[in-house]
Scaffold this motif. Sequence first.
Motif, mmCIF file in Angstrom:
data_model
loop_
_atom_site.group_PDB
_atom_site.id
_atom_site.type_symbol
_atom_site.label_atom_id
_atom_site.label_comp_id
_atom_site.label_asym_id
_atom_site.label_seq_id
_atom_site.Cartn_x
_atom_site.Cartn_y
_atom_site.Cartn_z
ATOM 1 N N GLU A 178 0.826 -1.203 0.000
ATOM 2 C CA GLU A 178 0.000 0.000 0.000
ATOM 3 C C GLU A 178 0.858 1.251 0.000
ATOM 4 O O GLU A 178 1.415 1.623 1.026
ATOM 5 N N PRO A 179 0.991 1.912 -1.153
ATOM 6 C CA PRO A 179 1.706 3.187 -1.148
ATOM 7 C C PRO A 179 0.896 4.268 -0.445
ATOM 8 O O PRO A 179 -0.328 4.180 -0.357
ATOM 9 N N ARG A 180 1.597 5.268 0.046
ATOM 10 C CA ARG A 180 0.916 6.465 0.534
ATOM 11 C C ARG A 180 0.720 7.405 -0.640
ATOM 12 O O ARG A 180 1.637 7.622 -1.438
ATOM 13 N N VAL A 181 -0.462 7.971 -0.722
ATOM 14 C CA VAL A 181 -0.806 8.874 -1.818
ATOM 15 C C VAL A 181 -1.469 10.120 -1.236
ATOM 16 O O VAL A 181 -1.791 10.172 -0.049
ATOM 17 N N LEU A 182 -1.658 11.112 -2.085
ATOM 18 C CA LEU A 182 -2.432 12.299 -1.713
ATOM 19 C C LEU A 182 -3.825 12.143 -2.297
ATOM 20 O O LEU A 182 -3.985 11.928 -3.502
ATOM 21 N N ILE A 183 -4.836 12.225 -1.436
ATOM 22 C CA ILE A 183 -6.226 12.247 -1.910
ATOM 23 C C ILE A 183 -6.648 13.712 -1.934
ATOM 24 O O ILE A 183 -6.602 14.401 -0.906
ATOM 25 N N ALA A 184 -7.029 14.198 -3.116
ATOM 26 C CA ALA A 184 -7.295 15.625 -3.284
ATOM 27 C C ALA A 184 -8.743 15.887 -3.667
ATOM 28 O O ALA A 184 -9.386 15.088 -4.344
ATOM 29 N N ASN A 185 -9.253 17.037 -3.216
ATOM 30 C CA ASN A 185 -10.544 17.553 -3.653
ATOM 31 C C ASN A 185 -10.323 18.108 -5.062
ATOM 32 O O ASN A 185 -9.671 19.132 -5.243
ATOM 33 N N ALA A 186 -10.839 17.400 -6.057
ATOM 34 C CA ALA A 186 -10.551 17.754 -7.455
ATOM 35 C C ALA A 186 -11.071 19.138 -7.824
ATOM 36 O O ALA A 186 -10.433 19.868 -8.600
ATOM 37 N N ALA A 226 -8.019 20.610 1.590
ATOM 38 C CA ALA A 226 -7.986 20.356 0.144
ATOM 39 C C ALA A 226 -7.374 18.997 -0.177
ATOM 40 O O ALA A 226 -7.735 18.372 -1.178
ATOM 41 N N MET A 227 -6.457 18.530 0.677
ATOM 42 C CA MET A 227 -5.791 17.249 0.441
ATOM 43 C C MET A 227 -5.531 16.542 1.761
ATOM 44 O O MET A 227 -5.368 17.198 2.805
ATOM 45 N N VAL A 228 -5.467 15.211 1.682
ATOM 46 C CA VAL A 228 -5.109 14.405 2.841
ATOM 47 C C VAL A 228 -4.168 13.292 2.383
ATOM 48 O O VAL A 228 -4.517 12.533 1.481
ATOM 49 N N PRO A 229 -2.957 13.189 2.966
ATOM 50 C CA PRO A 229 -2.077 12.065 2.669
ATOM 51 C C PRO A 229 -2.593 10.814 3.392
ATOM 52 O O PRO A 229 -2.744 10.809 4.612
ATOM 53 N N LEU A 230 -2.868 9.768 2.623
ATOM 54 C CA LEU A 230 -3.461 8.556 3.182
ATOM 55 C C LEU A 230 -2.897 7.320 2.491
ATOM 56 O O LEU A 230 -2.348 7.404 1.388
ATOM 57 N N GLY A 231 -3.075 6.179 3.126
ATOM 58 C CA GLY A 231 -2.762 4.921 2.476
ATOM 59 C C GLY A 231 -3.724 4.677 1.321
ATOM 60 O O GLY A 231 -4.875 5.128 1.335
ATOM 61 N N PHE A 232 -3.267 3.964 0.320
ATOM 62 C CA PHE A 232 -4.020 3.748 -0.911
ATOM 63 C C PHE A 232 -5.385 3.102 -0.655
ATOM 64 O O PHE A 232 -6.358 3.379 -1.356
ATOM 65 N N SER A 233 -5.481 2.264 0.359
ATOM 66 C CA SER A 233 -6.728 1.537 0.614
ATOM 67 C C SER A 233 -7.839 2.429 1.156
ATOM 68 O O SER A 233 -9.013 2.028 1.149
ATOM 69 N N TYR A 234 -7.504 3.634 1.619
ATOM 70 C CA TYR A 234 -8.541 4.538 2.125
ATOM 71 C C TYR A 234 -9.521 4.944 1.033
ATOM 72 O O TYR A 234 -10.595 5.476 1.322
ATOM 73 N N ARG A 235 -9.167 4.697 -0.211
ATOM 74 C CA ARG A 235 -10.075 5.035 -1.301
ATOM 75 C C ARG A 235 -11.436 4.357 -1.143
ATOM 76 O O ARG A 235 -12.464 4.899 -1.546
ATOM 77 N N GLN A 236 -11.438 3.161 -0.564
ATOM 78 C CA GLN A 236 -12.721 2.474 -0.396
ATOM 79 C C GLN A 236 -13.629 3.253 0.548
ATOM 80 O O GLN A 236 -14.819 3.452 0.255
ATOM 81 N N GLN A 237 -13.076 3.704 1.678
ATOM 82 C CA GLN A 237 -13.881 4.490 2.611
ATOM 83 C C GLN A 237 -14.370 5.777 1.961
ATOM 84 O O GLN A 237 -15.514 6.189 2.159
ATOM 85 N N GLY A 249 -6.428 9.871 13.345
ATOM 86 C CA GLY A 249 -6.218 8.803 12.382
ATOM 87 C C GLY A 249 -6.755 9.231 11.033
ATOM 88 O O GLY A 249 -7.451 10.251 10.912
ATOM 89 N N GLY A 250 -6.448 8.470 10.009
ATOM 90 C CA GLY A 250 -6.864 8.839 8.664
ATOM 91 C C GLY A 250 -8.353 9.005 8.513
ATOM 92 O O GLY A 250 -8.828 9.975 7.896
ATOM 93 N N SER A 251 -9.128 8.106 9.083
ATOM 94 C CA SER A 251 -10.585 8.165 8.952
ATOM 95 C C SER A 251 -11.161 9.415 9.604
ATOM 96 O O SER A 251 -12.195 9.932 9.160
ATOM 97 N N ASP A 252 -10.475 9.914 10.652
ATOM 98 C CA ASP A 252 -10.968 11.094 11.375
ATOM 99 C C ASP A 252 -10.949 12.349 10.512
ATOM 100 O O ASP A 252 -11.678 13.310 10.787
ATOM 101 N N THR A 253 -10.096 12.362 9.488
ATOM 102 C CA THR A 253 -9.982 13.566 8.661
ATOM 103 C C THR A 253 -11.025 13.609 7.543
ATOM 104 O O THR A 253 -11.205 14.667 6.919
#
Length: 442
Positions: free
Chosen positions: A159-167, A282-293, A268-272
Amino acid sequence: MRPRPRPHPRPSTTRTRPRTVTLFVALALLLAGCSSGGDGADDGRITLRFQSLAWQEESVEANKELVREWNATHPDVRVEYVQGSWDSVHDQLLTSFEGGEAPDIIHDASDDLADFAYGGYLADLSGLLPERLKSDIPGRSWDTVTFGDGVYGVPFLQEPRVLIANADLLRASGVRVPTPEHPWTWAEFRQVTKRLSGDGRYGVAWPLKEPVSATLNLSLSNGGRMFHRDADGKVTVRFEEGDEVMPRTVHDQVGTDRSASSGTLGSGGSDTLPGFFAGKYAMVPLGFSYRQQIEQQAPEGFDWQVLPAPAGTEGLAQGVSPQTLSVAEDAPHKKEAVAFLDFLLQPDNMVRLALGDWMLPTGTRALKDPALHTDEHGWATGTALAGHLRSAPAQSVRGYPEWKDKVATPALQEYYSGAIGMAELRERLEKDGNLVLARYQR
C-alpha cells in the motif's frame, strides 16, 4: 497438544499380545484426544488453521471464497478460516506462540515479523516456496520478509501512501496537477498547500496519530533511512539530512505557513474524512486503501482524485511494509501450508485479494491485470507507484516496536506540534533510541 514420540514396543509374544494391544488402543485414544487444528482430524484429513486479518467486507469475502474453493478441491487438506484483528495481532500472536496454540498460517505485516522470526516462532520458508512464487514477487518485496539468512513470510499486498485531493479545489486553484511521471517536489508541495489555503480552509491535513511509519517511509524519497547497520550487523539510529526533509515540511506547514491543520496531527486517517468532504482540507495524505472508505462515504457529487506523494532526491521512492502470510514454526504440516499459500497467491487470486482490500498485489503478473490500470478510483496512479516501493527502513530492526512506542512516537508528535525543535528531535531519536536498540543487540 502434540504427544512426545514413544519408543516402539518390542515384538510381542502370544502371552503379552493383549497388553500390547491395550497400550496401542490407549495411545490411539490419546492421539485423537490431543489432536489440534493443525494435526490430522478424526477422519484422517489434515486441518490447517488460517488466521486472516482481513476486515473490509469485500476483503473478508474474498478470503473466505478462496478458502472454500481450496477446500472443495483438496479433500485431504482442509483449511479452517479464523478471523483475527489488526488492533491486537502482535500481542495475540505472542501469547499464542508461547502457549503453543498459534495458527498454522499467519496473516500479518512485514514490520511485525522481525521479533517473531528471530525468536524462532516462524518457519523459514526458503526451501519450501515454489519457484513460481519466488520468481513472480520482486526481490525488493522479498527483502521485507528476509531476516538473517531466512525468509519468514510471503509479501502479497502492498500500500503506497498517496495524496487524496478535492478535485474541484485543485482545479479552481490553477496549480499544476502532479502525475507519477511528473510529481511535485517536497518544496513544490509546500507551496501548493499555501495556495490552496485560505477562507477557513487548509491546503492539507496530516493525520499523524501514528507518525512513525509515515515519517520513515516517506523520508525514503530523500534518501532518509534512520536505521544504519554496520559490518557486524549492529543497528544504530542516525537522523541525517535526508531524514529531515519530510518532517520539516510538515512542521513548517503547521507552524509557519498555517497551510496544514494542527488539529489533525493527533487524528487517524478516517478522522480527517468528514472535514475533507466538507471542504475544510484540500488534500489528505493517506494509504491507498482509504479510497474504499472515501468512495463509500463521500457525499453525492463530491469529486476526488489520487495524486502521487511528493518526490525527492530519490524520486518517488517510499517504504512499505507489505501484508504477509507466514507459517508457524510449530505447524506440523508445513508443506501443506505452503501449498495453500501457493494456491491463495496464484496471480488471479492475488488480484482478487488486492481488489477486495483496495491495495496493490506484489506479484508482477497480478500487477498487469487490466482491473488495476483503470483511471477510476485512482487505480492507475497507484499501480504506477508499485515499482518505486521499497522495504521500509525498520523492517529487520529488532526492538523497533519499543523504539517506536517509547521514543519516536512522542518525539515526533512533539516536533510536529511545535513543542520541540529539530535539534531536540534528533537527540531524542538518536540518543534515547540507541539505548533501546542496544538492549536487543547484546
